[in-house]
Scaffold this motif. Structure first.
Motif, mmCIF file in Angstrom:
data_model
loop_
_atom_site.group_PDB
_atom_site.id
_atom_site.type_symbol
_atom_site.label_atom_id
_atom_site.label_comp_id
_atom_site.label_asym_id
_atom_site.label_seq_id
_atom_site.Cartn_x
_atom_site.Cartn_y
_atom_site.Cartn_z
ATOM 1 N N SER A 266 0.889 -0.990 -0.211
ATOM 2 C CA SER A 266 0.014 -0.033 0.119
ATOM 3 C C SER A 266 0.716 1.397 -0.022
ATOM 4 O O SER A 266 0.488 2.285 -0.582
ATOM 5 C CB SER A 266 -0.944 0.093 1.120
ATOM 6 O OG SER A 266 -1.722 -1.305 1.146
ATOM 7 N N ILE A 267 1.993 1.039 0.719
ATOM 8 C CA ILE A 267 2.840 2.322 0.641
ATOM 9 C C ILE A 267 3.448 2.472 -0.383
ATOM 10 O O ILE A 267 3.691 3.682 -1.050
ATOM 11 C CB ILE A 267 3.869 1.976 1.802
ATOM 12 C CG1 ILE A 267 3.289 2.285 3.270
ATOM 13 C CG2 ILE A 267 5.117 3.115 1.716
ATOM 14 C CD1 ILE A 267 4.281 1.765 4.266
ATOM 15 N N ARG A 268 3.867 1.342 -1.090
ATOM 16 C CA ARG A 268 4.581 1.702 -2.623
ATOM 17 C C ARG A 268 3.357 2.193 -3.527
ATOM 18 O O ARG A 268 3.822 3.195 -4.428
ATOM 19 C CB ARG A 268 5.001 0.145 -3.153
ATOM 20 C CG ARG A 268 6.254 -0.455 -2.262
ATOM 21 C CD ARG A 268 6.527 -1.655 -3.007
ATOM 22 N NE ARG A 268 7.775 -2.354 -2.263
ATOM 23 C CZ ARG A 268 7.606 -3.277 -1.280
ATOM 24 N NH1 ARG A 268 6.352 -3.658 -1.211
ATOM 25 N NH2 ARG A 268 8.653 -3.698 -0.815
ATOM 26 N N ARG A 269 2.103 1.702 -3.405
ATOM 27 C CA ARG A 269 1.048 2.260 -4.318
ATOM 28 C C ARG A 269 0.916 3.862 -4.141
ATOM 29 O O ARG A 269 0.705 4.598 -5.205
ATOM 30 C CB ARG A 269 -0.132 1.587 -4.157
ATOM 31 C CG ARG A 269 -0.046 0.214 -4.670
ATOM 32 C CD ARG A 269 -1.524 -0.493 -4.889
ATOM 33 N NE ARG A 269 -2.206 -0.609 -3.424
ATOM 34 C CZ ARG A 269 -1.861 -1.729 -2.686
ATOM 35 N NH1 ARG A 269 -1.096 -2.573 -3.376
ATOM 36 N NH2 ARG A 269 -2.492 -1.863 -1.930
ATOM 37 N N ALA A 270 1.003 4.071 -2.813
ATOM 38 C CA ALA A 270 0.786 5.731 -2.399
ATOM 39 C C ALA A 270 2.057 6.539 -3.012
ATOM 40 O O ALA A 270 1.592 7.559 -3.516
ATOM 41 C CB ALA A 270 0.680 5.757 -1.082
ATOM 42 N N VAL A 271 3.094 5.995 -2.960
ATOM 43 C CA VAL A 271 4.179 6.821 -3.683
ATOM 44 C C VAL A 271 4.054 6.724 -5.191
ATOM 45 O O VAL A 271 4.146 7.842 -5.795
ATOM 46 C CB VAL A 271 5.634 6.037 -3.019
ATOM 47 C CG1 VAL A 271 6.677 6.632 -3.874
ATOM 48 C CG2 VAL A 271 5.712 6.150 -1.657
ATOM 49 N N GLU A 272 3.643 5.633 -5.963
ATOM 50 C CA GLU A 272 3.786 5.725 -7.092
ATOM 51 C C GLU A 272 2.318 6.579 -7.707
ATOM 52 O O GLU A 272 2.623 7.257 -8.522
ATOM 53 C CB GLU A 272 3.127 4.203 -7.663
ATOM 54 C CG GLU A 272 4.345 3.262 -7.413
ATOM 55 C CD GLU A 272 4.107 1.863 -7.587
ATOM 56 O OE1 GLU A 272 2.999 1.442 -8.100
ATOM 57 O OE2 GLU A 272 4.916 0.820 -7.477
ATOM 58 N N ALA A 273 1.375 6.688 -6.930
ATOM 59 C CA ALA A 273 0.187 7.551 -7.314
ATOM 60 C C ALA A 273 0.549 8.973 -7.175
ATOM 61 O O ALA A 273 0.470 10.001 -7.985
ATOM 62 C CB ALA A 273 -0.970 7.210 -6.251
ATOM 63 N N GLY A 274 1.707 9.232 -5.965
ATOM 64 C CA GLY A 274 2.180 10.798 -6.219
ATOM 65 C C GLY A 274 2.951 11.045 -7.205
ATOM 66 O O GLY A 274 3.069 12.015 -7.720
ATOM 67 N N ALA A 275 3.892 9.869 -7.549
ATOM 68 C CA ALA A 275 4.759 10.142 -8.867
ATOM 69 C C ALA A 275 4.027 10.684 -9.993
ATOM 70 O O ALA A 275 4.485 11.234 -10.733
ATOM 71 C CB ALA A 275 5.526 8.932 -8.811
ATOM 72 N N VAL A 276 2.849 9.657 -10.107
ATOM 73 C CA VAL A 276 2.114 9.946 -11.525
ATOM 74 C C VAL A 276 1.605 11.725 -11.393
ATOM 75 O O VAL A 276 1.494 12.225 -12.324
ATOM 76 C CB VAL A 276 1.036 8.996 -11.343
ATOM 77 C CG1 VAL A 276 -0.207 9.496 -12.503
ATOM 78 C CG2 VAL A 276 1.339 7.657 -11.573
ATOM 79 N N GLU A 277 1.014 12.037 -10.076
ATOM 80 C CA GLU A 277 0.513 13.211 -10.199
ATOM 81 C C GLU A 277 1.673 14.331 -10.300
ATOM 82 O O GLU A 277 1.369 15.380 -10.996
ATOM 83 C CB GLU A 277 -0.112 13.342 -8.589
ATOM 84 C CG GLU A 277 -1.366 12.894 -8.524
ATOM 85 C CD GLU A 277 -2.235 13.032 -9.330
ATOM 86 O OE1 GLU A 277 -2.634 14.200 -9.789
ATOM 87 O OE2 GLU A 277 -3.114 12.292 -9.959
ATOM 88 N N ARG A 278 2.979 13.975 -9.737
ATOM 89 C CA ARG A 278 4.206 15.007 -10.082
ATOM 90 C C ARG A 278 4.412 14.909 -11.595
ATOM 91 O O ARG A 278 4.536 16.414 -12.015
ATOM 92 C CB ARG A 278 5.391 14.445 -9.107
ATOM 93 C CG ARG A 278 6.514 15.253 -9.035
ATOM 94 C CD ARG A 278 7.680 14.806 -8.221
ATOM 95 N NE ARG A 278 8.211 13.785 -8.863
ATOM 96 C CZ ARG A 278 8.094 12.457 -8.419
ATOM 97 N NH1 ARG A 278 7.253 12.323 -7.253
ATOM 98 N NH2 ARG A 278 8.769 11.671 -8.913
ATOM 99 N N VAL A 279 4.264 13.778 -12.233
ATOM 100 C CA VAL A 279 4.562 14.031 -13.829
ATOM 101 C C VAL A 279 3.385 14.689 -14.556
ATOM 102 O O VAL A 279 3.929 15.451 -15.361
ATOM 103 C CB VAL A 279 4.884 12.552 -14.212
ATOM 104 C CG1 VAL A 279 4.802 12.640 -15.685
ATOM 105 C CG2 VAL A 279 6.089 11.747 -13.673
ATOM 106 N N LYS A 280 2.350 14.667 -14.003
ATOM 107 C CA LYS A 280 1.309 15.301 -14.638
ATOM 108 C C LYS A 280 1.399 16.794 -14.444
ATOM 109 O O LYS A 280 1.272 17.533 -15.423
ATOM 110 C CB LYS A 280 -0.088 14.868 -13.964
ATOM 111 C CG LYS A 280 -0.651 13.531 -14.609
ATOM 112 C CD LYS A 280 -1.860 13.073 -13.929
ATOM 113 C CE LYS A 280 -2.259 11.822 -14.369
ATOM 114 N NZ LYS A 280 -3.740 11.455 -13.729
ATOM 115 N N ALA A 281 1.931 17.257 -13.368
ATOM 116 C CA ALA A 281 2.132 18.646 -13.098
ATOM 117 C C ALA A 281 3.016 19.165 -13.719
ATOM 118 O O ALA A 281 3.274 20.350 -14.325
ATOM 119 C CB ALA A 281 2.219 18.680 -11.334
#
Length: 480
Positions: A266-281
């Protein structure tokens, strides 16, 4: 320096499980629980496999009014060397107060307590961090803590306080997102605002942990599953910067290995979700370059890092231009000389911390401006933790006293503050009971006296019965 990746707090109770867990890049161990000359075999095997081990200190008290103890710093450095660690971490907290600085009784909290976010506390903390940096062989990172109580008259938010600390000392930050959630519930502080104010490039790694709510208060227990709000804060952080490492903390009530592995996933998925948002930004920013405005000027010090270092930087050393030694009188973002009046600040901070700690552990009046209800909650939590830890370091006491142990200890804790470590606390508790003619059962009282006599002397008891009897008799006669 390589990125840490995903890790878990190493504890003896789950040592075997940690060794078998897939995808564990590194572990963190409580520094005070490690003996440099006798490392646990599990840690040795992990190191041989190339798993990084980071010592995490809990007793320095860098936020306290006194200068860091040289012996504690030397012990922490010794553990760094024994574990071959690339960095070492501690807390922004005070754990003791009183003594010669304030001419009041020395008191131990047995727990991490928050420092006031004031200029005095910041000046003292900065100097203490510099002293620690000079004594330690590797970079230091310091952790934000969870708090049940808030100091009156605070002058900064948590993000501003941490920003200035990093700016003035070059210290790295260990950001605990569970503690940000705790402070959100207990102190109505916005975690998103705290993250927005942090020098993200200073982050060494991130802690994630669970807790529970009771009577409107969030308790950072490290003994419960990680809740969704904490994972959401982790995702928010990862949307702003790529954290060099993320670690799951669990200190007790350990679940089956499969449950721990699920939490890590779950922690890895949370970090990956944040990385996706960072790339989009980043894509949106690039596509909107025409409308982009010139960024506001950052405070001196970290501005150079912001301009020249990518967000995923692994560098743990202090940024170029920072003075981390104790010599000289540099100026921080506030423009104030960092060594001007620090001794006076120590005196003022020491008096304030001693008054609060005395209210928490000795039953003295609550200092003006504090929430009396919250201070009461914190006092009960400290006493409960003392009972739990003493039961671990001296497991014979619950065995001898049975169901009466906890009630007896909590009654003792109301009038007997801790002035030494937990082992000394266990001995003092036993002596307290014996002096009151307790426990009532004669056999249990004899067993408790025997236990106390065996451990209260300067040297271990001899295995020879005659010498043991003579030593015990001598102690009894001396007490009379």
């Amino acid at each position: 320096m390589k990125r840490l990746g995903t890790g878990i707090g190493w504890r003896p109770e789950i040592a075997d499980a940690v060794e078998r867990m897939p995808g564990i890049d590194w572990v963190e161990t409580v520094a005070e629980n490690v003996c440099p000359g006798h490392l646990p075999e599990s840690l040795r095997r992990l190191r041989e496999r190339g798993v990084t081990v980071v010592p995490h200190g809990v007793s320095l008290g860098l936020g306290g009014a006194d200068r860091p103890d040289e012996g504690r710093l030397a012990a922490l450095a010794e553990r760094v060397e024994a574990l071959g660690s690339p960095l070492v971490t501690e807390h922004i907290a005070f754990v003791r107060a009183g003594g010669s600085l304030t001419a009041t009784p020395h008191l131990e909290a047995g727990h991490l307590l928050p420092v006031p976010r004031t200029r005095d506390a910041l000046d003292v903390l900065c100097e203490n961090v510099r002293i620690a940096q000079e004594a330690l062989p590797v970079p230091l990172a310091v952790e934000n803590i969870a708090a049940l109580i808030a100091w009156p008259g605070e002058e900064m938010t948590e993000g501003q306080f941490l920003y200035e600390l990093a700016d003035r000392t070059g210290v790295r930050l260990l950001i605990d997102v569970a503690n940000l959630h705790t402070n959100h519930v207990n102190r109505a502080e916005d975690p998103a605002k705290a993250l927005a104010e942090l020098p993200l490039e200073a982050i060494a790694y991130v802690h994630v942990a669970g807790g529970f709510a009771r009577d409107g208060v969030w308790h950072d227990s490290h003994a419960h599953p990680v809740p969704r709000p904490v994972l959401d804060i982790l995702t928010d952080l990862a949307s702003r910067v790529s954290p060099p490492g993320v670690l799951l903390e669990r200190d007790e009530n350990f679940p089956e290995p499969a449950e721990l592995e699920a939490e890590l996933a779950s922690i890895r998925r949370a970090v990956e979700a944040g990385a996706v948002e960072r790339v989009k930004a980043e894509v949106r920013a690039a596509g909107n370059a025409v409308a982009a405005r010139r960024p506001e000027a950052a405070p001196a010090g970290w501005s150079e890092v912001r301009a020249g270092t990518p967000a995923h930087s692994d560098a743990w050393a202090a940024p170029r231009g920072h003075q981390t030694g104790t010599a000289g009188a540099t100026r921080g973002a506030s423009g104030r000389p960092e060594h001007s009046g620090v001794d006076e600040a120590r005196q003022r901070l020491g008096v304030a911390q001693a008054a609060l700690l005395s209210a928490l552990v000795a039953g003295t009046p609550v200092p003006e401006g504090f929430d009396r209800v919250r201070v009461g909650v914190q006092a009960r939590a400290l006493a409960a933790k003392r009972a739990d830890v003493v039961a671990k370091v001296a497991p014979e006491l619950p065995e001898i006293l049975g169901a009466d142990y906890r009630t007896a200890f909590l009654a003792y804790a109301q009038t007997q503050p801790m002035t030494g470590g937990y082992r000394r606390d266990a001995l003092t508790f036993a002596e307290h009971l014996l002096s009151a003619g307790r426990p009532g059962d004669a056999a249990a009282r004899r067993e408790l006296r025997e236990w106390w006599l065996e451990r209260s002397g300067p040297a271990p008891r001899s295995r020879r019965p005659v010498r043991r009897l003579a030593r015990a008799t001598r102690k009894v006669l001396l007490r009379r």
